[in-house]
Design an enzyme around this catalytic site. Sequence first.
Site, PDB file in Angstrom:
ATOM      1  CG  ASP A  11      -1.836   1.206   1.305  1.00 36.68           C
ATOM      2  OD1 ASP A  11      -2.300   1.657   0.241  1.00 36.68           O
ATOM      3  OD2 ASP A  11      -2.081   1.726   2.413  1.00 36.68           O
ATOM      4  CB  SER A  12       0.254   4.816  -0.526  1.00 40.14           C
ATOM      5  OG  SER A  12      -0.838   4.936   0.361  1.00 40.14           O
ATOM      6  CE1 TYR A  43       2.466   5.166  -3.481  1.00 45.54           C
ATOM      7  CE2 TYR A  43       1.130   3.363  -4.320  1.00 45.54           C
ATOM      8  CZ  TYR A  43       2.336   3.827  -3.843  1.00 45.54           C
ATOM      9  OH  TYR A  43       3.409   2.965  -3.744  1.00 45.54           O
ATOM     10  N   GLY A  44      -2.989   9.078  -3.774  1.00 47.64           N
ATOM     11  CA  GLY A  44      -4.295   9.531  -4.250  1.00 47.64           C
ATOM     12  C   GLY A  44      -4.336  10.493  -5.425  1.00 47.64           C
ATOM     13  CB  CYS A  74      -3.308   0.452  -2.344  1.00 49.51           C
ATOM     14  SG  CYS A  74      -3.358   2.176  -2.845  1.00 49.51           S
ATOM     15  CB  THR A  76      -5.040   4.869  -5.063  1.00 51.24           C
ATOM     16  OG1 THR A  76      -5.912   5.359  -4.030  1.00 51.24           O
ATOM     17  CG2 THR A  76      -4.697   5.988  -6.010  1.00 51.24           C
ATOM     18  CB  CYS A 194      -9.347   4.803   0.701  1.00 53.81           C
ATOM     19  SG  CYS A 194      -7.662   5.187   1.232  1.00 53.81           S
TER      20      CYS A 194
HETATM   21  N1  DGL Z   1      -4.714   3.258   0.879  1.00 48.71           N
HETATM   22  C1  DGL Z   1      -4.867   3.741  -0.426  1.00 48.71           C
HETATM   23  C2  DGL Z   1      -6.151   3.332  -1.091  1.00 48.71           C
HETATM   24  O1  DGL Z   1      -6.716   2.328  -0.736  1.00 48.71           O
HETATM   25  C3  DGL Z   1      -4.327   5.038  -0.883  1.00 48.71           C
HETATM   26  C4  DGL Z   1      -4.246   6.227  -0.060  1.00 48.71           C
HETATM   27  C5  DGL Z   1      -3.317   7.233  -0.700  1.00 48.71           C
HETATM   28  O2  DGL Z   1      -2.123   6.955  -0.717  1.00 48.71           O
HETATM   29  O3  DGL Z   1      -3.796   8.248  -1.217  1.00 48.71           O
HETATM   30  O4  DGL Z   1      -6.623   3.983  -1.988  1.00 48.71           O
END
Ligand code: DGL
Length: 239
Positions: A11-12, A43-44, A74, A76, A194
Amino acid sequence: MSDSRPVGFFDSGIGGTCILAAFRSICPAERTVYLADSEHCPYGNRPPEEIIRLSEANTAELLAKGCKMIVVACNTATAAAIDTLRKNHPETPFIGLEPAVKPAALKSKTGIVAVLATAGTFNGRLYNETKAKFAKNVTVIAAVADEFVDEVEKLKGFPVSELGRPERSRLERIVRAKIEPLVAAGADHIVLGCTHFPHLKPLIEEIAGDSVTVVDPSMAVARQARRVLEERGLLAEAT
Ligand code: DGL
C-alpha cells in the site's frame, strides 16, 4: 503439497494493514510480507503512470522476497496499476481492491449510497465499470477524503478508540465534516473505498449513526485471497 513462500501486500502506507490483519486472521499458517511505500504516500492524486511505476517497484521488491501472491492492498494502486501488473507478471496471482459499490447498492433502502475514496480510485476504470453495472438504480455520492489518509498515517497504527481527548476531538471534527453531509444527503451505506479508512471505522460509525451501514471490504478481500491460494494449490497448509 504445502507452499511456505510468503504472501506479499503493499500500500502507499499503513492503510493496507487492515487487509493484512483480516488475511492473517483466516490464514494463520501463511507467512506474510507487508510493504508500506511511506516515502511516496499519498498515492491519491498522483498521475496513473507514476502509480504504475511505484506499484511495479513495490511488486519487484515483494517478488525478490519470494512472494507467491501479491495483494495490492490499495484501491488507488489497483485502479491505476493492476492491469499492468497482471500483464507483466503472468505467473503471479494479484488480488486487487475496488470500492464495494455492488453490495451497498443492492442493500440500500434510501437508494443513496456514498463512497469514500481517493480521486485516483474514482477516475479508474474498475470503479466506473462497477458503478455503471451494479449501481444503475441508486444515486452514488463520490466523496474524496484525502485528508483521512494523512490522519491515518499520523496515527501510525494507534487505535482511534485509545486516543486521548484532545487528539480524538480534533480527528472527530475532521471526520464529521466529511460524514455528516453524506448522512444529510440520505446515504444509508458508506463504502470505505480506501484501505486507510477502516482504521477510522469506529469514528465514522459513531458519527454516521445507526441508520447507516459502513461497508468495510477487508474480510471479503482476505477471503478472496484465500480462495485464490486454494484454487492454485498455493496454501501453506491444507485447511
Ligand atoms: N490506501 C490507499 C487506497 O486504498 C491510498 C491512499 C493514498 O495513498 O492516497 O486507496
